[in-house]
Motif scaffolding. Structure first.
Motif, PDB file in Angstrom:
ATOM      1  N   THR A  98       0.878  -1.167   0.000  1.00  0.00           N
ATOM      2  CA  THR A  98       0.000   0.000   0.000  1.00  0.00           C
ATOM      3  C   THR A  98       0.918   1.221   0.000  1.00  0.00           C
ATOM      4  OG1 THR A  98      -1.572  -1.258   1.330  1.00  0.00           O
ATOM      5  CG2 THR A  98      -1.922   1.126   1.183  1.00  0.00           C
ATOM      6  N   PRO A  99       1.252   1.744  -1.190  1.00  0.00           N
ATOM      7  CA  PRO A  99       2.266   2.794  -1.283  1.00  0.00           C
ATOM      8  C   PRO A  99       1.752   4.160  -0.823  1.00  0.00           C
ATOM      9  CG  PRO A  99       1.320   2.402  -3.428  1.00  0.00           C
ATOM     10  CD  PRO A  99       0.700   1.391  -2.492  1.00  0.00           C
ATOM     11  N   ASN A 100       2.654   4.948  -0.226  1.00  0.00           N
ATOM     12  CA  ASN A 100       2.319   6.349   0.023  1.00  0.00           C
ATOM     13  C   ASN A 100       2.816   7.179  -1.158  1.00  0.00           C
ATOM     14  OD1 ASN A 100       5.075   6.823   0.392  1.00  0.00           O
ATOM     15  ND2 ASN A 100       4.910   7.370   2.538  1.00  0.00           N
ATOM     16  N   GLU A 101       2.760   8.500  -1.032  1.00  0.00           N
ATOM     17  CA  GLU A 101       3.094   9.379  -2.162  1.00  0.00           C
ATOM     18  C   GLU A 101       4.563   9.338  -2.546  1.00  0.00           C
ATOM     19  OE1 GLU A 101       3.883  11.421   1.598  1.00  0.00           O
ATOM     20  OE2 GLU A 101       2.119  10.363   0.872  1.00  0.00           O
ATOM     21  N   GLU A 102       5.424   8.797  -1.690  1.00  0.00           N
ATOM     22  CA  GLU A 102       6.855   8.743  -2.009  1.00  0.00           C
ATOM     23  C   GLU A 102       7.201   7.600  -2.966  1.00  0.00           C
ATOM     24  OE1 GLU A 102       9.502   8.894   1.366  1.00  0.00           O
ATOM     25  OE2 GLU A 102       8.020   9.986   2.540  1.00  0.00           O
ATOM     26  N   ILE A 103       6.332   6.610  -3.063  1.00  0.00           N
ATOM     27  CA  ILE A 103       6.630   5.405  -3.846  1.00  0.00           C
ATOM     28  C   ILE A 103       6.011   5.523  -5.235  1.00  0.00           C
ATOM     29  CG2 ILE A 103       6.429   2.888  -3.916  1.00  0.00           C
ATOM     30  CD1 ILE A 103       8.085   3.971  -1.534  1.00  0.00           C
ATOM     31  N   ALA A 104       6.868   5.576  -6.262  1.00  0.00           N
ATOM     32  CA  ALA A 104       6.390   5.706  -7.643  1.00  0.00           C
ATOM     33  C   ALA A 104       6.044   4.339  -8.239  1.00  0.00           C
ATOM     34  CB  ALA A 104       7.452   6.393  -8.496  1.00  0.00           C
ATOM     35  N   ALA A 105       6.794   3.300  -7.847  1.00  0.00           N
ATOM     36  CA  ALA A 105       6.575   1.952  -8.372  1.00  0.00           C
ATOM     37  C   ALA A 105       7.222   0.966  -7.403  1.00  0.00           C
ATOM     38  CB  ALA A 105       7.199   1.800  -9.762  1.00  0.00           C
ATOM     39  N   TRP A 106       6.804  -0.288  -7.489  1.00  0.00           N
ATOM     40  CA  TRP A 106       7.395  -1.327  -6.639  1.00  0.00           C
ATOM     41  C   TRP A 106       7.315  -2.657  -7.361  1.00  0.00           C
ATOM     42  CZ3 TRP A 106       2.607   0.701  -5.976  1.00  0.00           C
ATOM     43  CH2 TRP A 106       1.533  -0.202  -5.956  1.00  0.00           C
ATOM     44  N   VAL A 107       8.179  -3.569  -6.919  1.00  0.00           N
ATOM     45  CA  VAL A 107       8.220  -4.897  -7.517  1.00  0.00           C
ATOM     46  C   VAL A 107       8.799  -5.869  -6.494  1.00  0.00           C
ATOM     47  CG1 VAL A 107      10.525  -4.561  -8.543  1.00  0.00           C
ATOM     48  CG2 VAL A 107       8.952  -6.187  -9.576  1.00  0.00           C
ATOM     49  N   TRP A 108       8.281  -7.086  -6.508  1.00  0.00           N
ATOM     50  CA  TRP A 108       8.861  -8.185  -5.722  1.00  0.00           C
ATOM     51  C   TRP A 108       9.692  -9.013  -6.691  1.00  0.00           C
ATOM     52  CZ3 TRP A 108       8.301  -8.608  -0.511  1.00  0.00           C
ATOM     53  CH2 TRP A 108       7.256  -7.911   0.098  1.00  0.00           C
ATOM     54  N   VAL A 109      10.981  -9.199  -6.396  1.00  0.00           N
ATOM     55  CA  VAL A 109      11.873  -9.965  -7.274  1.00  0.00           C
ATOM     56  C   VAL A 109      12.726 -10.913  -6.444  1.00  0.00           C
ATOM     57  CG1 VAL A 109      12.005  -8.132  -9.014  1.00  0.00           C
ATOM     58  CG2 VAL A 109      13.736  -8.246  -7.211  1.00  0.00           C
ATOM     59  N   HIS A 110      13.241 -11.950  -7.098  1.00  0.00           N
ATOM     60  CA  HIS A 110      14.208 -12.815  -6.432  1.00  0.00           C
ATOM     61  C   HIS A 110      15.500 -12.021  -6.242  1.00  0.00           C
ATOM     62  CE1 HIS A 110      11.714 -16.343  -6.445  1.00  0.00           C
ATOM     63  NE2 HIS A 110      11.391 -16.076  -7.698  1.00  0.00           N
ATOM     64  N   LEU A 111      16.183 -12.284  -5.147  1.00  0.00           N
ATOM     65  CA  LEU A 111      17.360 -11.496  -4.781  1.00  0.00           C
ATOM     66  C   LEU A 111      18.362 -11.375  -5.922  1.00  0.00           C
ATOM     67  CD1 LEU A 111      18.814  -9.948  -2.538  1.00  0.00           C
ATOM     68  CD2 LEU A 111      19.812 -12.119  -1.799  1.00  0.00           C
ATOM     69  N   HIS A 112      18.651 -12.475  -6.610  1.00  0.00           N
ATOM     70  CA  HIS A 112      19.640 -12.425  -7.692  1.00  0.00           C
ATOM     71  C   HIS A 112      19.156 -11.573  -8.869  1.00  0.00           C
ATOM     72  CE1 HIS A 112      17.095 -15.894  -8.705  1.00  0.00           C
ATOM     73  NE2 HIS A 112      17.357 -15.598  -9.951  1.00  0.00           N
ATOM     74  N   GLU A 113      17.853 -11.366  -8.992  1.00  0.00           N
ATOM     75  CA  GLU A 113      17.310 -10.524 -10.073  1.00  0.00           C
ATOM     76  C   GLU A 113      17.364  -9.040  -9.723  1.00  0.00           C
ATOM     77  OE1 GLU A 113      13.887 -13.506 -11.853  1.00  0.00           O
ATOM     78  OE2 GLU A 113      13.392 -12.257 -10.115  1.00  0.00           O
ATOM     79  N   ALA A 114      17.529  -8.717  -8.446  1.00  0.00           N
ATOM     80  CA  ALA A 114      17.513  -7.316  -8.018  1.00  0.00           C
ATOM     81  C   ALA A 114      18.604  -6.497  -8.697  1.00  0.00           C
ATOM     82  CB  ALA A 114      17.652  -7.232  -6.501  1.00  0.00           C
ATOM     83  N   LEU A 115      19.752  -7.108  -8.941  1.00  0.00           N
ATOM     84  CA  LEU A 115      20.867  -6.379  -9.551  1.00  0.00           C
ATOM     85  C   LEU A 115      20.595  -5.997 -11.006  1.00  0.00           C
ATOM     86  CD1 LEU A 115      23.917  -8.283  -8.034  1.00  0.00           C
ATOM     87  CD2 LEU A 115      22.941  -6.093  -7.312  1.00  0.00           C
ATOM     88  N   GLU A 116      19.548  -6.557 -11.598  1.00  0.00           N
ATOM     89  CA  GLU A 116      19.189  -6.203 -12.975  1.00  0.00           C
ATOM     90  C   GLU A 116      18.457  -4.858 -13.035  1.00  0.00           C
ATOM     91  OE1 GLU A 116      16.992  -9.510 -14.577  1.00  0.00           O
ATOM     92  OE2 GLU A 116      18.523 -10.936 -13.946  1.00  0.00           O
ATOM     93  N   TYR A 117      18.017  -4.350 -11.880  1.00  0.00           N
ATOM     94  CA  TYR A 117      17.314  -3.067 -11.822  1.00  0.00           C
ATOM     95  C   TYR A 117      18.329  -1.930 -11.665  1.00  0.00           C
ATOM     96  CZ  TYR A 117      12.778  -5.263 -11.553  1.00  0.00           C
ATOM     97  OH  TYR A 117      11.653  -5.966 -11.865  1.00  0.00           O
TER      98      TYR A 117
END
Length: 136
Positions: A98-117
């Motif tokens: 449930t994002p507040n105004e500071e959060i433009a986007a969010w995603v749940w990813v596997h840890l090893h995939e995080a570095l692709e962002y």
């Protein structure tokens, strides 16, 4: 006189084993983890739990200290700032963001995939630390 700001953030695993990344305007469109400033009279643990509730509506569990980083006039941040970033690792049973105004986007990813962002350098350091320690 200006002094460094103490800030907290956490890399959080959901019950399905993925971690939460968020994109905020404060980091010039780069991805990171929820977090923010520690308030007067608040412990680091209280601050990170409050920030997660405020920013993404998640309750944290199993919160463990990870590292401290120093961000001195980082060009990645939207304004000149000197911050001590106290990072944690945690889990959550919640999954609905449930994002507040500071959060433009969010995603749940596997840890090893995080570095692709396109992560800010401080979040990249936290993800790399988590990878070295092994997934939760």
């Amino acid at each position: 006189m200006n002094r460094p700001l103490v800030c907290v953030g956490a890399l959080v695993w959901g019950k399905d084993g993925r971690v939460l990344l968020v994109q905020t305007t404060k980091w010039r469109g780069l991805w990171g983890v929820p977090g923010g400033k520690v308030e007067w009279g608040e412990t680091l643990l209280e601050a990170v739990q409050r920030e997660f509730l405020e920013e993404v509506g998640l309750r944290l569990e199993d919160v463990q200290y990870a590292q401290t980083q120093e961000a001195v006039l980082s060009e990645e941040f939207h304004a000149p700032a000197h911050m001590l970033l106290v990072d944690f690792l945690a889990t959550t049973e919640d999954h609905v963001v449930t994002p507040n105004e500071e959060i433009a986007a969010w995603v749940w990813v596997h840890l090893h995939e995080a570095l692709e962002y396109p992560l800010n350098s401080f979040t990249r350091s936290l993800v790399e630390l988590a990878l070295r320690q092994g997934e939760r």
